[in-house]
Motif scaffolding. Structure first.
Motif, mmCIF file in Angstrom:
data_model
loop_
_atom_site.group_PDB
_atom_site.id
_atom_site.type_symbol
_atom_site.label_atom_id
_atom_site.label_comp_id
_atom_site.label_asym_id
_atom_site.label_seq_id
_atom_site.Cartn_x
_atom_site.Cartn_y
_atom_site.Cartn_z
ATOM 1 N N GLN A 135 0.941 -1.261 -0.090
ATOM 2 C CA GLN A 135 -0.055 -0.061 -0.119
ATOM 3 C C GLN A 135 0.879 1.225 0.102
ATOM 4 O O GLN A 135 0.812 2.177 -0.657
ATOM 5 C CB GLN A 135 -0.995 0.012 1.072
ATOM 6 C CG GLN A 135 -0.304 0.174 2.590
ATOM 7 C CD GLN A 135 -1.377 0.038 3.617
ATOM 8 O OE1 GLN A 135 -2.620 -0.529 3.584
ATOM 9 N NE2 GLN A 135 -1.142 0.850 4.650
ATOM 10 N N THR A 136 1.920 1.213 0.714
ATOM 11 C CA THR A 136 2.880 2.297 0.722
ATOM 12 C C THR A 136 3.448 2.575 -0.757
ATOM 13 O O THR A 136 3.729 3.879 -1.146
ATOM 14 C CB THR A 136 3.749 2.234 1.724
ATOM 15 O OG1 THR A 136 3.394 2.127 3.005
ATOM 16 C CG2 THR A 136 4.897 3.377 1.830
ATOM 17 N N TYR A 151 0.953 3.893 -2.948
ATOM 18 C CA TYR A 151 0.654 5.368 -2.611
ATOM 19 C C TYR A 151 1.730 6.261 -3.218
ATOM 20 O O TYR A 151 1.686 7.255 -3.833
ATOM 21 C CB TYR A 151 0.572 5.549 -1.119
ATOM 22 C CG TYR A 151 0.249 6.781 -0.764
ATOM 23 C CD1 TYR A 151 -0.954 7.307 -0.925
ATOM 24 C CD2 TYR A 151 0.875 7.840 0.097
ATOM 25 C CE1 TYR A 151 -1.540 8.674 -0.375
ATOM 26 C CE2 TYR A 151 0.608 8.827 0.705
ATOM 27 C CZ TYR A 151 -0.547 9.313 0.252
ATOM 28 O OH TYR A 151 -0.812 10.650 0.665
ATOM 29 N N GLU A 152 2.984 5.729 -2.898
ATOM 30 C CA GLU A 152 4.081 6.556 -3.347
ATOM 31 C C GLU A 152 4.302 6.599 -5.086
ATOM 32 O O GLU A 152 4.610 7.612 -5.634
ATOM 33 C CB GLU A 152 5.403 6.045 -2.882
ATOM 34 C CG GLU A 152 5.568 6.440 -1.358
ATOM 35 C CD GLU A 152 6.693 5.860 -0.345
ATOM 36 O OE1 GLU A 152 7.318 4.919 -1.122
ATOM 37 O OE2 GLU A 152 6.759 6.199 0.594
ATOM 38 N N GLN A 206 1.683 10.365 -4.106
ATOM 39 C CA GLN A 206 0.897 10.541 -2.709
ATOM 40 C C GLN A 206 -0.218 11.529 -3.000
ATOM 41 O O GLN A 206 -0.204 12.653 -2.474
ATOM 42 C CB GLN A 206 1.882 11.245 -1.826
ATOM 43 C CG GLN A 206 3.117 10.355 -1.885
ATOM 44 C CD GLN A 206 4.233 11.096 -0.654
ATOM 45 O OE1 GLN A 206 4.130 12.186 -0.457
ATOM 46 N NE2 GLN A 206 5.065 10.082 -0.459
ATOM 47 N N SER A 244 -5.542 7.807 0.913
ATOM 48 C CA SER A 244 -4.463 7.328 1.966
ATOM 49 C C SER A 244 -4.029 6.067 1.787
ATOM 50 O O SER A 244 -4.540 5.150 1.187
ATOM 51 C CB SER A 244 -5.009 7.716 3.477
ATOM 52 O OG SER A 244 -5.958 6.680 3.836
ATOM 53 N N PRO A 245 -2.916 5.806 2.265
ATOM 54 C CA PRO A 245 -2.376 4.321 2.172
ATOM 55 C C PRO A 245 -3.121 3.397 2.917
ATOM 56 O O PRO A 245 -3.340 2.338 2.180
ATOM 57 C CB PRO A 245 -1.055 4.454 3.048
ATOM 58 C CG PRO A 245 -0.384 5.855 2.690
ATOM 59 C CD PRO A 245 -1.769 6.671 2.975
ATOM 60 N N ILE A 280 -5.794 2.443 0.436
ATOM 61 C CA ILE A 280 -5.247 1.535 -0.737
ATOM 62 C C ILE A 280 -5.205 0.111 0.183
ATOM 63 O O ILE A 280 -5.672 -0.821 -0.498
ATOM 64 C CB ILE A 280 -4.004 1.845 -1.133
ATOM 65 C CG1 ILE A 280 -3.950 3.129 -1.938
ATOM 66 C CG2 ILE A 280 -3.211 0.727 -2.098
ATOM 67 C CD1 ILE A 280 -2.555 3.861 -2.204
ATOM 68 N N TRP A 337 -7.742 2.890 -9.959
ATOM 69 C CA TRP A 337 -7.430 4.093 -9.701
ATOM 70 C C TRP A 337 -7.591 5.113 -10.930
ATOM 71 O O TRP A 337 -8.246 6.056 -11.103
ATOM 72 C CB TRP A 337 -5.893 4.234 -9.273
ATOM 73 C CG TRP A 337 -5.660 5.849 -8.997
ATOM 74 C CD1 TRP A 337 -4.723 6.404 -9.721
ATOM 75 C CD2 TRP A 337 -6.067 6.777 -7.977
ATOM 76 N NE1 TRP A 337 -4.549 7.841 -9.342
ATOM 77 C CE2 TRP A 337 -5.167 7.810 -8.226
ATOM 78 C CE3 TRP A 337 -6.954 6.420 -6.909
ATOM 79 C CZ2 TRP A 337 -5.674 8.868 -7.450
ATOM 80 C CZ3 TRP A 337 -7.363 7.484 -6.051
ATOM 81 C CH2 TRP A 337 -6.487 8.689 -6.201
#
Length: 159
Positions: free
Chosen positions: A11-12, A15-16, A20, A25-26, A29, A76
Motif C-alpha cells: 500500500q505504501t 501510494y508513493e 501521494q 491514503s495508504p 489502498i 485508480w
C-alpha cells in the motif's frame, strides 16, 4: 491485529507511485487490496482470503504482488477518468486561442480524461499480459497417462 507487513509495504509503494494523492491514503489502498482479494483470485486462479484487520492470507508471491498492484492502478485510473468526465468535465471552452505570434492553450477536464483513458487502456493491456504469463507459468499437466502395464503405447486410450 495489525495488517500484515506485506500489505503495508504494497500500500505504501502504490501510494508513493501515485505521487501521494491527497484524495486517498495508504490505509484506503490497503483496505481496497484486502476487500478485492476475490478479484485477484478470479484473475489468477488462486484462493486468497482478505481479512479486514490482518490482510491477505497466505502471503502473495512477487508475481502476484505485481498483478495486484496493476489491478489497483487500473481501478485508480478508472476512478480518475470518472471524476474528470463528471458534470464539470464537459465544457465548451476553446482548447487553443491564437492571435498573431501568441498562442494560449487550455487543458479541459475532457482532455485530461482522454489522456487517462489511454493510460488506463495501456495499464489494462499490461495487466492482461501479466495475468496470461502468470497462468502459463503456473500451468502444470493435469494428468499423465500410461497404459495399465506402465509402458507407453500410443494406441492405448485412457478410459
Amino acid at each position: 491485529m495489525p495488517i500484515n507487513v506485506q500489505i503495508q509495504q504494497l500500500q505504501t509503494e502504490i501510494y508513493e507511485d501515485l505521487d501521494q494523492p491527497s484524495s486517498i491514503s495508504p490505509s484506503y489502498i490497503g483496505s481496497w487490496l484486502i476487500s478485492n482479494a476475490g478479484k485477484i483470485n478470479n484473475l489468477i486462479g488462486t484462493s486468497y482470503s482478505g481479512v479486514a484487520d490482518s490482510g491477505i492470507a497466505p502471503l502473495l508471491t512477487e508475481d502476484e504482488l505485481a498483478i495486484t498492484k496493476m489491478l489497483f492502478n487500473n481501478f485508480w485510473l478508472q476512478r480518475q477518468i470518472k471524476s474528470n468526465l463528471g458534470a464539470n468535465g464537459y465544457t465548451r471552452e476553446a482548447s487553443s486561442i491564437s492571435e498573431g505570434d501568441s498562442k494560449v492553450s487550455f487543458v479541459t477536464k475532457t482532455n485530461v480524461a482522454q489522456n487517462l483513458q489511454v493510460a488506463q487502456k495501456q495499464n489494462y493491456l499490461e495487466l492482461r499480459d501479466a495475468v496470461t504469463a502468470y497462468r502459463v507459468k503456473q500451468a502444470v499437466p493435469a494428468q499423465v497417462v500410461t497404459n495399465p502395464s506402465g509402458v507407453w503405447d500410443e494406441s492405448y486410450i485412457y478410459p
